[in-house]
Design a protein around this motif. Structure first.
Motif, PDB file in Angstrom:
ATOM      1  N   CYS A  60      53.930  27.115  34.366  1.00 40.69           N
ATOM      2  CA  CYS A  60      55.003  26.969  33.400  1.00 40.69           C
ATOM      3  C   CYS A  60      56.340  27.097  34.114  1.00 40.69           C
ATOM      4  N   ALA A  61      57.326  26.293  33.715  1.00 34.35           N
ATOM      5  CA  ALA A  61      58.615  26.309  34.378  1.00 34.35           C
ATOM      6  C   ALA A  61      59.750  26.078  33.392  1.00 34.35           C
TER       7      ALA A  61
ATOM      8  N   LEU B  23      58.276  34.150  32.361  1.00 32.08           N
ATOM      9  CA  LEU B  23      57.315  33.195  31.826  1.00 32.08           C
ATOM     10  C   LEU B  23      55.903  33.657  32.170  1.00 32.08           C
ATOM     11  N   VAL B  24      55.039  33.683  31.174  1.00 33.13           N
ATOM     12  CA  VAL B  24      53.662  34.120  31.367  1.00 33.13           C
ATOM     13  C   VAL B  24      52.721  33.099  30.760  1.00 33.13           C
ATOM     14  N   GLU B  25      51.880  32.504  31.596  1.00 34.37           N
ATOM     15  CA  GLU B  25      50.920  31.510  31.137  1.00 34.37           C
ATOM     16  C   GLU B  25      49.617  32.179  30.713  1.00 34.37           C
TER      17      GLU B  25
ATOM     18  N   ASN C  49      58.661  31.765  20.523  1.00 29.71           N
ATOM     19  CA  ASN C  49      59.230  31.667  21.868  1.00 29.71           C
ATOM     20  C   ASN C  49      58.155  31.287  22.890  1.00 29.71           C
ATOM     21  N   THR C  50      57.356  30.304  22.523  1.00 28.86           N
ATOM     22  CA  THR C  50      56.198  29.919  23.310  1.00 28.86           C
ATOM     23  C   THR C  50      56.122  28.401  23.449  1.00 28.86           C
ATOM     24  N   MET C  51      55.739  27.946  24.624  1.00 36.64           N
ATOM     25  CA  MET C  51      55.490  26.541  24.887  1.00 36.64           C
ATOM     26  C   MET C  51      53.994  26.342  25.086  1.00 36.64           C
ATOM     27  N   TYR C  52      53.506  25.164  24.705  1.00 32.68           N
ATOM     28  CA  TYR C  52      52.085  24.871  24.787  1.00 32.68           C
ATOM     29  C   TYR C  52      51.839  23.557  25.525  1.00 32.68           C
ATOM     30  N   LEU C  53      50.654  23.462  26.095  1.00 35.77           N
ATOM     31  CA  LEU C  53      50.151  22.198  26.608  1.00 35.77           C
ATOM     32  C   LEU C  53      48.752  22.002  26.041  1.00 35.77           C
ATOM     33  N   GLN C  54      48.629  21.062  25.127  1.00 32.17           N
ATOM     34  CA  GLN C  54      47.327  20.707  24.589  1.00 32.17           C
ATOM     35  C   GLN C  54      46.705  19.660  25.503  1.00 32.17           C
TER      36      GLN C  54
ATOM     37  N   ARG D 106      43.918  24.452  25.465  1.00 33.08           N
ATOM     38  CA  ARG D 106      45.329  24.628  25.165  1.00 33.08           C
ATOM     39  C   ARG D 106      45.905  25.750  26.006  1.00 33.08           C
ATOM     40  N   LEU D 107      46.908  25.423  26.787  1.00 29.46           N
ATOM     41  CA  LEU D 107      47.622  26.404  27.584  1.00 29.46           C
ATOM     42  C   LEU D 107      48.851  26.887  26.830  1.00 29.46           C
ATOM     43  N   SER D 108      49.191  28.150  27.022  1.00 29.86           N
ATOM     44  CA  SER D 108      50.376  28.735  26.413  1.00 29.86           C
ATOM     45  C   SER D 108      51.283  29.301  27.487  1.00 29.86           C
ATOM     46  N   CYS D 109      52.577  29.255  27.227  1.00 31.09           N
ATOM     47  CA  CYS D 109      53.573  29.859  28.100  1.00 31.09           C
ATOM     48  C   CYS D 109      54.516  30.671  27.234  1.00 31.09           C
ATOM     49  N   ALA D 110      54.414  31.977  27.315  1.00 28.10           N
ATOM     50  CA  ALA D 110      55.263  32.871  26.536  1.00 28.10           C
ATOM     51  C   ALA D 110      56.504  33.231  27.337  1.00 28.10           C
TER      52      ALA D 110
END
Length: 123
Positions: free
Chosen positions: A96-97, A4-6, A77-82, A19-23
């Motif tokens: 990211c977890a 996981l890479v933020e 394959n990415t998660m976000y936090l707006q 906006r944060l991303s987690c690949a």
């Protein structure tokens, strides 16, 4: 195993947005419930937001509810936090977890963590 890479952290003014991303790599993001945690200096790590493996169910801490939105993009394959309407209390390292056990939900008990990205809210 999943890596996981933020990204996306930085300096933002109060009331602003980020906006944060987690690949994720190594495994499909769909194999995990995912979440964001944060830790400020001298404070305990706290849960911020989670999204279930299905992608249809979310959970938020009371301090960010109605301001932050968690989402997934399965194709990327990415998660976000707006993060909207941020305030200085949001300043922290955001992590990211991933939790592979679906029936932990709504609790997240992550087995995998990113290294974190710093968010600083300041004028």
């Amino acid at each position: 195993q999943v890596q996981l890479v933020e990204s996306g952290g930085g300096l933002v003014r109060p009331g602003g947005s980020l906006r944060l991303s987690c690949a994720a790599s190594g495994r499909p993001l769909s194999a995990f419930s995912m979440g964001w945690f944060r830790q400020a200096p001298g404070k305990e790590r706290e849960f911020v937001a989670g999204i279930r493996r299905s992608g249809f169910v979310t959970n938020y801490s009371g301090s960010v509810k109605d301001r932050f939105t968690i989402s997934r993009d399965y194709a990327k394959n990415t998660m976000y936090l707006q993060m909207n309407n941020v305030n200085p209390e949001d300043t922290a390292v955001y992590l990211c977890a991933a939790d592979p056990i679906d029936n932990h939900w709504p609790r997240l008990m992550p087995d995998y963590w990113g290294q974190g990205t710093q968010v600083t809210v300041s004028s």
